[in-house]
Motif scaffolding. Structure first.
Motif, PDB file in Angstrom:
ATOM      1  N   ASP A 231       4.443  -2.159  12.032  1.00 23.47           N
ATOM      2  CA  ASP A 231       5.191  -2.538  13.238  1.00 23.47           C
ATOM      3  C   ASP A 231       6.132  -3.711  12.996  1.00 23.47           C
ATOM      4  OD1 ASP A 231       3.602  -0.667  14.385  1.00 23.47           O
ATOM      5  OD2 ASP A 231       2.583  -2.015  15.796  1.00 23.47           O
ATOM      6  N   PHE A 232       5.831  -4.477  11.945  1.00 27.80           N
ATOM      7  CA  PHE A 232       6.645  -5.685  11.714  1.00 27.80           C
ATOM      8  C   PHE A 232       6.850  -5.911  10.217  1.00 27.80           C
ATOM      9  CE2 PHE A 232       2.275  -6.804  12.957  1.00 27.80           C
ATOM     10  CZ  PHE A 232       1.780  -7.218  11.738  1.00 27.80           C
ATOM     11  N   PHE A 233       7.805  -6.777   9.888  1.00 30.73           N
ATOM     12  CA  PHE A 233       8.067  -7.081   8.471  1.00 30.73           C
ATOM     13  C   PHE A 233       6.878  -7.825   7.882  1.00 30.73           C
ATOM     14  CE2 PHE A 233      12.513  -6.870  10.056  1.00 30.73           C
ATOM     15  CZ  PHE A 233      13.060  -6.012   9.121  1.00 30.73           C
ATOM     16  N   ALA A 234       6.594  -7.519   6.618  1.00 33.22           N
ATOM     17  CA  ALA A 234       5.482  -8.195   5.939  1.00 33.22           C
ATOM     18  C   ALA A 234       5.933  -8.632   4.556  1.00 33.22           C
ATOM     19  CB  ALA A 234       4.294  -7.252   5.839  1.00 33.22           C
ATOM     20  N   LEU A 235       5.167  -9.505   3.944  1.00 25.75           N
ATOM     21  CA  LEU A 235       5.596 -10.150   2.703  1.00 25.75           C
ATOM     22  C   LEU A 235       6.065  -9.170   1.625  1.00 25.75           C
ATOM     23  CD1 LEU A 235       6.014 -12.995   1.826  1.00 25.75           C
ATOM     24  CD2 LEU A 235       3.679 -13.064   0.964  1.00 25.75           C
ATOM     25  N   LYS A 236       5.392  -8.021   1.535  1.00 25.14           N
ATOM     26  CA  LYS A 236       5.784  -7.072   0.479  1.00 25.14           C
ATOM     27  C   LYS A 236       7.215  -6.548   0.706  1.00 25.14           C
ATOM     28  CE  LYS A 236       3.576  -3.086   2.704  1.00 25.14           C
ATOM     29  NZ  LYS A 236       4.663  -2.973   3.663  1.00 25.14           N
ATOM     30  N   ASP A 237       7.731  -6.706   1.926  1.00 21.86           N
ATOM     31  CA  ASP A 237       9.092  -6.214   2.194  1.00 21.86           C
ATOM     32  C   ASP A 237      10.174  -7.070   1.537  1.00 21.86           C
ATOM     33  OD1 ASP A 237       7.914  -4.222   3.711  1.00 21.86           O
ATOM     34  OD2 ASP A 237       7.979  -5.432   5.547  1.00 21.86           O
ATOM     35  N   THR A 238       9.761  -8.118   0.850  1.00 19.21           N
ATOM     36  CA  THR A 238      10.759  -8.877   0.084  1.00 19.21           C
ATOM     37  C   THR A 238      11.248  -8.054  -1.112  1.00 19.21           C
ATOM     38  OG1 THR A 238       8.905  -9.923  -1.023  1.00 19.21           O
ATOM     39  CG2 THR A 238      10.024 -11.225   0.665  1.00 19.21           C
ATOM     40  N   GLU A 239      10.565  -6.925  -1.366  1.00 15.94           N
ATOM     41  CA  GLU A 239      11.009  -6.058  -2.479  1.00 15.94           C
ATOM     42  C   GLU A 239      12.329  -5.357  -2.164  1.00 15.94           C
ATOM     43  OE1 GLU A 239       7.670  -3.480  -2.951  1.00 15.94           O
ATOM     44  OE2 GLU A 239       6.405  -5.126  -3.648  1.00 15.94           O
ATOM     45  N   ILE A 240      12.738  -5.358  -0.901  1.00 17.83           N
ATOM     46  CA  ILE A 240      13.986  -4.683  -0.522  1.00 17.83           C
ATOM     47  C   ILE A 240      15.149  -5.246  -1.353  1.00 17.83           C
ATOM     48  CG2 ILE A 240      15.633  -4.303   1.376  1.00 17.83           C
ATOM     49  CD1 ILE A 240      13.250  -5.033   3.276  1.00 17.83           C
ATOM     50  N   ASP A 241      16.008  -4.363  -1.786  1.00 20.43           N
ATOM     51  CA  ASP A 241      17.192  -4.805  -2.541  1.00 20.43           C
ATOM     52  C   ASP A 241      18.228  -5.344  -1.551  1.00 20.43           C
ATOM     53  OD1 ASP A 241      19.265  -5.217  -4.222  1.00 20.43           O
ATOM     54  OD2 ASP A 241      19.603  -3.087  -4.729  1.00 20.43           O
ATOM     55  N   VAL A 242      18.494  -6.633  -1.638  1.00 19.08           N
ATOM     56  CA  VAL A 242      19.462  -7.214  -0.693  1.00 19.08           C
ATOM     57  C   VAL A 242      20.830  -7.419  -1.340  1.00 19.08           C
ATOM     58  CG1 VAL A 242      17.812  -8.359   0.826  1.00 19.08           C
ATOM     59  CG2 VAL A 242      18.616  -9.541  -1.220  1.00 19.08           C
ATOM     60  N   SER A 243      21.018  -6.883  -2.547  1.00 19.94           N
ATOM     61  CA  SER A 243      22.331  -7.058  -3.181  1.00 19.94           C
ATOM     62  C   SER A 243      23.291  -6.005  -2.613  1.00 19.94           C
ATOM     63  CB  SER A 243      22.198  -6.918  -4.701  1.00 19.94           C
ATOM     64  OG  SER A 243      21.722  -5.624  -4.997  1.00 19.94           O
ATOM     65  N   GLY A 244      24.564  -6.289  -2.760  1.00 19.89           N
ATOM     66  CA  GLY A 244      25.573  -5.302  -2.351  1.00 19.89           C
ATOM     67  C   GLY A 244      26.044  -5.466  -0.915  1.00 19.89           C
ATOM     68  N   TYR A 245      25.551  -6.468  -0.234  1.00 17.33           N
ATOM     69  CA  TYR A 245      26.039  -6.724   1.136  1.00 17.33           C
ATOM     70  C   TYR A 245      26.942  -7.950   1.117  1.00 17.33           C
ATOM     71  CZ  TYR A 245      22.384  -3.435   2.111  1.00 17.33           C
ATOM     72  OH  TYR A 245      21.618  -2.317   2.104  1.00 17.33           O
ATOM     73  N   ASP A 246      27.878  -7.980   2.063  1.00 13.07           N
ATOM     74  CA  ASP A 246      28.794  -9.127   2.124  1.00 13.07           C
ATOM     75  C   ASP A 246      28.218 -10.249   2.980  1.00 13.07           C
ATOM     76  OD1 ASP A 246      31.072  -8.034   0.588  1.00 13.07           O
ATOM     77  OD2 ASP A 246      30.904  -6.472   2.132  1.00 13.07           O
ATOM     78  N   ALA A 247      27.355  -9.889   3.913  1.00 11.29           N
ATOM     79  CA  ALA A 247      26.694 -10.917   4.736  1.00 11.29           C
ATOM     80  C   ALA A 247      25.424 -10.315   5.316  1.00 11.29           C
ATOM     81  CB  ALA A 247      27.603 -11.390   5.859  1.00 11.29           C
ATOM     82  N   ILE A 248      24.508 -11.193   5.673  1.00 12.77           N
ATOM     83  CA  ILE A 248      23.223 -10.740   6.208  1.00 12.77           C
ATOM     84  C   ILE A 248      22.901 -11.528   7.477  1.00 12.77           C
ATOM     85  CG2 ILE A 248      20.705 -10.884   5.744  1.00 12.77           C
ATOM     86  CD1 ILE A 248      21.356  -9.851   2.904  1.00 12.77           C
ATOM     87  N   ALA A 249      22.305 -10.846   8.453  1.00 10.00           N
ATOM     88  CA  ALA A 249      21.751 -11.529   9.633  1.00 10.00           C
ATOM     89  C   ALA A 249      20.253 -11.308   9.588  1.00 10.00           C
ATOM     90  CB  ALA A 249      22.330 -10.942  10.913  1.00 10.00           C
ATOM     91  N   ILE A 250      19.504 -12.354   9.801  1.00  7.92           N
ATOM     92  CA  ILE A 250      18.049 -12.216   9.740  1.00  7.92           C
ATOM     93  C   ILE A 250      17.404 -12.971  10.902  1.00  7.92           C
ATOM     94  CG2 ILE A 250      17.876 -14.130   8.050  1.00  7.92           C
ATOM     95  CD1 ILE A 250      15.421 -12.608   6.890  1.00  7.92           C
ATOM     96  N   GLY A 251      16.439 -12.320  11.533  1.00  3.92           N
ATOM     97  CA  GLY A 251      15.594 -13.058  12.477  1.00  3.92           C
ATOM     98  C   GLY A 251      15.499 -12.529  13.892  1.00  3.92           C
TER      99      GLY A 251
END
Ligand SMILES: NC(=O)C1=CN([C@@H]2O[C@H](COP(=O)(O)OP(=O)(O)OC[C@H]3O[C@@H](n4cnc5c(N)ncnc54)[C@H](OP(=O)(O)O)[C@@H]3O)[C@@H](O)[C@H]2O)[C@@H](O)CC1
Ligand SMILES: Nc1ncnc2c1ncn2[C@@H]1O[C@H](COP(=O)(O)OP(=O)(O)O)[C@@H](O)[C@H]1O
Ligand SMILES: [K+]
Length: 502
Positions: A304-324
């Motif tokens: 239901d929610f983000f968890a620590l293992k989700d840091t495995e997501i590849d965040v490269s290739g984006y020009d900007a990110i919004a989080i939270g």
């Protein structure tokens, strides 16, 4: 308009006096004359008109005595009501009190509570307190302020505040118990930053700056207003395509708070992002797939929610990110959020529960390419102070947010503030219609889209808060209040068209 804080103002006065080798009373003379000249220009009072000047014992009162002398010389019937202890007059104020009396002027002394009845009056000048107010008004002044406001209403006459309406804190824009409701504020030398902020703005009326000799040099204050004249816009050319307009990745939402993610994504698209990818916990993502067809949705994990293992997501290739936005406050999510701020290598904006996560990790530093967008409560949590402490000194605390995190700091609310490390910026758009759920999520999406289109973090923050407020002002003009966060996003292109394309 040149804008200063009170410390800068006092430093300017001192520097002028030392370099010109002239006493400060010369500035008081210039100030009082400029005040009366401005009143003449704006109200053109007729000979024999009755103006009442309320003077205090500080130097603001001295400005009032000078203005009163010029008024009398111009054939105005002017009376001064001096409030408070005359023994406490500053030397320069006393000199100008004596000059006014020597010119035949009338002064009535009053303690504050029992004011003489003012039966016929054409205008009131407030020279009680200027930049010298730092504590809530004491009771005798509260009574005087109430009497001034009541008299102006009853007699339907203008109230002209010298430098600052009495009761307004010139640095924070807060009302210190009560304040004079001015029709016109003639601020001396340069505009004091508090006059440009809510709630003071509703007490200031028409704001005019009386330029004095000391501010004619190429002085630049440390405060700036964010207006349509000094923001940067992303551009499109006929050859632009979605690949040139920036790809925003949004990490937002959890089960029950999917809407926050959708609002953020929609605003990013309306603010011109070429592509938007929305990462969401799997169980939340399945609730919203297809809600905004233009958004690419990437379900994450199995929960239901983000968890620590989700840091495995590849965040490269984006020009900007919004989080939270809407990620929730589960312990696993907060740990994940903080870890992600270390993994992200592009410019990003952190908001809402992302800020909650940061607050659980005191001392965590952010890169300068990060923009944080707390409201008052989130700022208080981040800085471990109370909401009241932040409310009492928003300019001080937006700087503290930057110092504590290293990020470009936006402190949201009426008169949103921005601090990137050098200058305090005060937004000039927006209205109380924004006091509705989800408008912060739209702001986050806008700033992310501007980052993705290549604006520097401080520029993206400034343009973002101005654009967001301008969209709300357009909606308030159409509907009054009651517009929705979605509509703020939908109004963005109209503002862009007016500002950039026409
Ligand atoms: N330097 C110059 O020559 C120039 C100065 N300039 C002018 O001087 C102004 C600044 O003068 P300033 O520093 O004397 O302070 P000012 O605003 O008059 O306030 C002090 C008075 O307020 C009173 N007071 C304070 N707090 C209070 C409270 N909570 N509740 C009740 N009372 C309170 C305080 O009383 P006290 O506390 O001492 O009893 C004292 O009487 C500036 O705004 C500009 O107009 C310009 O003309 C340029 C040249
Ligand atoms: N009275 C107001 N005047 C101007 N802007 C306001 C006012 N109240 C709220 N806002 C703006 O509305 C937005 C609310 O953000 P936030 O509190 O984070 O909302 P949410 O969490 O519901 O998205 C901010 O941009 C804030 O500056
Ligand atoms: K005043």
């Amino acid at each position: 308009m040149r804008i200063v804080n009170t410390a800068e103002m006092r430093a300017l006065e001192k520097a002028w006096s030392e370099s010109a080798q002239r006493p400060l009373i010369d500035l008081m003379e210039q100030a009082g004359k400029a005040v009366w000249d401005t009143i003449e220009k704006i109200y053109a009072p007729h000979t024999g008109a009755h103006w009442v000047v309320f003077a205090g014992s500080g130097n603001n009162g001295g400005d009032g005595y000078v203005a009163a002398r010029y008024a009398a010389t111009a054939g105005i019937y002017v009376t001064v009501i001096h409030i408070g202890d005359p023994q406490k007059m500053t030397a320069d104020t006393r000199t100008n009190y004596e000059r006014f009396c020597a010119a035949g002027g009338q002064v009535t002394f009053a303690a504050g509570g029992q004011l003489p009845e003012i039966s016929e009056v054409h205008g009131i000048v407030d020279a009680l307190i200027g930049i010298g107010l730092t504590a809530p008004l004491r009771s005798h002044l509260l009574e005087t302020v109430a009497a001034i406001n009541a008299t102006a209403k009853k007699r339907d006459c203008p109230v002209v505040a010298i430098d600052v309406p009495t009761g307004v804190n010139a640095d924070t824009g807060n009302i210190m118990g009560d304040a004079v409701k001015a029709s016109l504020t003639i601020t001396i030398g340069a505009a004091k930053q508090g006059l440009c902020m809510c709630p003071a703005r509703t007490y200031v009326g028409n704001l005019q700056v009386a330029g004095l000799a000391m501010t004619k040099a190429d002085f630049v204050g440390s405060t700036v207003l964010i207006t349509e004249k000094n923001i940067t816009w992303p551009r499109r050319t006929p050859l632009s395509h979605k690949g040139t307009q920036g790809h925003v990745a949004i990490f937002a939402g959890c089960v029950g708070m999917e809407g926050a993610a959708l609002l953020c994504a929609k605003a990013a698209l309306r603010a011109g992002a070429g592509k938007v990818t929305l990462f969401m916990p799997k169980n939340a993502a399945r609730n919203i797939i297809g809600h905004i067809p233009e958004v690419m949705v990437k379900p994450v994990g199995n929960t239901d929610f983000f968890a620590l293992k989700d840091t495995e997501i590849d965040v490269s290739g984006y020009d900007a990110i919004a989080i939270g936005c809407g990620i929730g406050r589960a312990k696993e999510t907060t740990d994940w959020g903080v870890a992600m701020t270390e993994k992200i290598s592009c410019p990003f904006v952190c908001d809402a529960d992302g800020l909650y996560a940061l607050a659980q990790h005191p001392g965590h530093r952010l890169p300068a390419r990060c923009v944080i967008t707390p409201h008052l409560g989130e700022a208080a949590r981040l800085l471990h102070v109370t909401n009241r402490e932040i409310a009492n000194d928003r300019p001080g605390y937006v700087k503290a947010l930057h110092a504590a995190t290293g990020a470009v700091a936006v402190l949201k609310g009426a008169s949103t503030l921005l601090f990137e490390g050098t200058r305090l910026a005060v937004n000039t758009t927006g209205n109380a219609g924004l006091a509705t759920a989800g408008t912060g999520d739209t702001l986050t999406g806008i700033i992310a889209a501007l980052l993705a289109q290549g604006l520097a973090p401080a520029d993206a923050a400034a343009t973002g808060i101005w654009w967001h407020g301008a969209a709300a002002d357009r909606l308030a003009g159409q509907y009054g209040y009651g517009f929705l966060a979605t509509e703020v996003a939908d109004a963005l292109p109209y503002i862009y068209k007016e500002q950039v394309m026409e």
